[in-house]
Motif scaffolding. Structure first.
Motif: not given
Length: 207
Positions: A58-66, A86, A97
């Motif tokens: 992913r693009a960020g430290e979140s399961t909602t990131s791209k 992460w 990530y």
């Protein structure tokens, strides 16, 4: 005979299609596994690591990131560092990530967090014996005003306050005596017929 061969061929194709469908579904499910973050922080040097199972990058430290892409099981990726579940990685030339628990990281260790030391109690400083026994200094004594009898140089008003606009209490005739109390910036405080009044100092003979 042709009908028999046709039925067998149909069953074979159907079975093959079912197997492919199941295989695709299994891979897809693994590829889109939720990247659950952990609360543990690991330390390890930057290195190549492998994915334990299919997992999203992913693009960020979140399961909602791209989602930048998907790592297959056993696929290698460059690990940079872990940040509480992460892992920062370099994926196809980009920073991405991945959930740390989905990676095999050699030399991975749990970092220890230094506990904060309890604050030391501050002992109040006792006053010195000298300070305790030193007597407080006496306030300077206020000298009482010395009254005296003075005479008016000329006729002049006696006012209720040190102001030309203050109420007139009476009038002193030339040579009339009055009790002088003190001078205050050009106004003399006097006792006039038992009351406190004020007269312009220039109109009184204070000598």
């Amino acid at each position: 005979m042709n009908n028999g061969m046709s039925k067998k061929t149909t069953k074979l194709v159907a079975a093959t299609g079912l197997a492919l469908t199941l295989a695709f579904t299994t891979v897809a499910a693994g590829a889109f596994t939720v990247d659950a973050a952990q609360t543990t922080h690991y330390t390890a040097k930057p290195q190549m690591v492998t994915a334990k199972s299919a997992v999203n990058v992913r693009a960020g430290e979140s399961t909602t990131s791209k989602v930048l892409g998907t790592l297959k099981k056993g696929e290698k990726v460059y690990f940079v560092k872990d940040n509480y579940g992460w892992s920062k990685v370099t994926y196809k030339g980009k920073t991405g990530y991945v959930g740390t628990r989905f990676l095999n990281i050699p030399g991975k260790q749990v970092s220890t967090v230094k506990k904060a030391e309890p604050a030391k109690a501050v002992t109040p400083t006792k006053p010195s014996a000298k300070a305790a026994t030193t007597a407080p200094k006496k306030a300077p004594e206020v000298k009482k005003a010395t009254t005296k009898t003075v005479t008016a140089k000329s006729a002049v008003y006696v006012r209720a306050d040190a102001s030309k606009t203050a109420k007139i209490l009476g009038t002193l005739k030339k040579g009339e005596k009055v009790t002088f109390v003190e001078d205050h910036y050009g106004w003399s405080k006097v006792i006039y017929k038992g009351k406190t009044g004020y007269v312009g100092t220039q109109f009184l003979n204070l000598k």
